[in-house]
Design a protein around this motif. Sequence first.
Motif: not given
Lengths: 109, 109
Positions: A80-85, B11-12, B14-20
Motif C-alpha cells: 500500500r505504501d509503495w502504491l501511495s507514491h 505487472a507490479l 517485477d522490480p524493474t517494472r516498478r522502477t520504470i
Amino acid sequence: MTLQPQAAFRALSDPTRRTILTLLDDQPMTIAQVSDRFDMTRAAVKKHLTILKEGDLIRVEPRGRERINSLNPEGMRPVRDWLSHFDRFWDDKLDALKRTIETGEADND
Amino acid sequence: MTLQPQAAFRALSDPTRRTILTLLDDQPMTIAQVSDRFDMTRAAVKKHLTILKEGDLIRVEPRGRERINSLNPEGMRPVRDWLSHFDRFWDDKLDALKRTIETGEADND
DNA sequence: TTGACGTGATACCTTTTGGTGCCATATATA
DNA sequence: TATATATGGCACCAAAAGGTATCACGTCAA
C-alpha cells in the motif's frame, strides 16, 4: 521508509495465493483445510503458503501436529505504501501534513 | 465492481517494472530513454513496457517514429481496491458511512 | 506400541518469465 | 534518394515458477 516490498508483490502476483488470502480473511485454516478448497495437491498449496509467509502476508502457528495459517493484514502495508507514491491525492495530503508539522524532521525517500 | 486485477498484479511483481513506473512518474519517456536507465537491452525494456501496458499501468502514445510512455495512476485502482478488502480500518469506516447514509442520521463515535 | 494423520522436504517435470541477438519496418534528416 | 534513427517482432536461451509424486518425521489416538 518502506521495507523491500518485493516479497509481498511477488506473493500477490499469483491468483491462487490471492484467493488463499481471501479464505484466510474469513478464518484461520490448517494447510489441509486450505488444500481442500483447491484442485491441486497439498504440496502445491504448501508452496503457495510458504511464499505468502515469505511475503509476510500470513502468520503460521504450529498447533500440535497442525499448522494454523492466518491472515496478516499488516503485511500488505509495504505494498500500500509503495502504491501511495503514485496517488497524487494522498501525496498532496501528506505534503500538506508535512508543511503543517513543519518541524524539519528527517524524511528520506 | 473492480476489474480482474491479475494483469496489474503481474505487472507490479517485477522490480524493474516498478522502477520504470517511478521513472515515468517524473516524466513521460520514449522506449529508448527508459532503456538508457537500465543495464539491459532495449528489447528487454520493451517487453517490460508491454507488460505494464497490459496491466493498464502506463499509456503509450505514438509520436512520429517515437512512442511516448507515460504513467497511468488510474491503472492501480484495481490493485488498491483489491487490497482494501483486507483493510479493516477502512472497511469499518465505510460501514459506518453506509449506516449513516441509510439511516440519514449523524454518526457519532 | 502401533497406526493413522498432518506436515516437511526433496527430486523431477513442464510452462512461464526475463533476457539476448538479429532483422524488418516506419520515420526523420542530410 | 540515401541514410540514420526508433521501434516491432521473432527465434532462442537460462532460470524461475507452478505443479506432481514420494518419502520421512513428529504427533495424536486406540
